[in-house]
Scaffold this active site. Structure first.
Site, short mmCIF file in Angstrom:
data_model
loop_
_atom_site.label_atom_id
_atom_site.label_comp_id
_atom_site.label_asym_id
_atom_site.label_seq_id
_atom_site.Cartn_x
_atom_site.Cartn_y
_atom_site.Cartn_z
N SER A 138 -6.40 1.72 6.44
CA SER A 138 -6.38 2.95 7.24
C SER A 138 -7.75 3.60 7.19
CB SER A 138 -5.34 3.93 6.69
OG SER A 138 -5.39 5.17 7.38
N TYR A 151 -1.78 8.83 -1.08
CA TYR A 151 -1.76 7.91 0.05
C TYR A 151 -3.18 7.49 0.42
CZ TYR A 151 -1.42 6.09 4.76
OH TYR A 151 -1.54 5.29 5.88
#
Length: 265
Positions: A138, A151
């Site tokens: 990501s 995260y």
């Protein structure tokens, strides 16, 4: 000619499902997995795709070593041509306000489970000197994620691991590609309890387009792909911006109560 065999994790919805759908349309045999029973519905839909071959589904928790072993065993000894390591969890709110069990679930899924699966399948591919790996990282991995700290840290790990593994396999016929999307229209933000944040409430990227970009990059043996012009700009800026400033900027989009409008019900 034997059909290619593909494993896709986190394939019940979102980017993972769209990756599996592309593979089904290409006529690849599929083993799809997720930690929710909806994986069976996803498999039924994939079997109806034009050109689809065999689709097996496994409801399994890939945050555990036993779950990873169960998935590996479900391949029944068949050589894995493509591994799409897409399974992941998110978690919003301030780190000290988060439940520690949920923090560990994110780490065990995104980091520990993914690492174990990559190690098992990657060794098999290296022995055969053949295979493709797609890791869903990501652009969040470029930024200290205030109110999404664990995260973002897990995605930083995956981004880094993918580039390192690619270099280590440079002299083989095993390719490693890192898909680095931005915010995408999936169930991620609802599950991460982030619908009351700016990033959770704003329009997001189409998971089908994100998956297509990742699939094409993998098939062309590219090292990485950042999807969308805005995300490319954000990742480029992050590389030259002090971490303290990045953390402050992330707070503006991820802190609870920053949503510009009431989230859709």
């Amino acid at each position: 000619m034997e059909r290619q065999f593909v494993i896709v994790t986190g394939a019940s919805t979102g980017i993972g499902y769209e990756l599996a759908r592309i593979c089904a349309q290409q006529g690849f045999d599929l083993l799809i997995a997720a930690d929710e029973p909806e994986i069976e519905k996803a498999a039924a839909k994939l079997r109806s795709e034009p050109g689809a071959a065999a689709v097996d589904a496994l409801h399994v928790d890939l945050a555990t070593e036993g779950g990873v072993a169960q998935l590996y065993a479900a391949a029944k000894g068949r050589a894995v041509d493509v591994l799409m390591a897409n399974a992941g969890r998110g978690l919003g709110h301030a780190f000290l306000d988060q439940n520690l069990d949920r923090i560990c679930e994110v780490i065990d899924t995104n980091v520990t489970g993914t690492t174990s699966l990559l190690h098992k399948v990657g060794n098999e591919m290296r022995r055969r000197n053949k295979g493709r790996i797609l890791i869903t990282g990501s652009i969040a991995g470029f930024t200290p994620g205030s109110f999404q700290a664990v995260y973002n840290a897990s995605k930083s790990y995956l981004n880094s691991l993918s580039f390192a593994l690619r270099e280590e396999l440079r002299d083989t016929e095993v390719s490693v590609t890192c898909l680095m999307p931005g915010a995408t229209e999936t169930a991620f933000f609802e599950r991460a309890d982030m619908l009351d944040t700016k990033v959770g409430s704003e329009p997001k990227d189409d998971p089908a387009l994100v998956a297509r970009a990742g699939f094409d990059a993998m098939m062309n043996a590219k090292g990485d792909v950042v999807t969308g012009f805005k995300n490319k700009m954000q990742s480029a800026i992050a590389n030259v911006t002090p971490s303290e400033l990045l953390a402050k900027q992330h707070r503006k989009v991820a802190e609870p109560g920053t949503a510009k409008h009431e989230p859709a019900k």
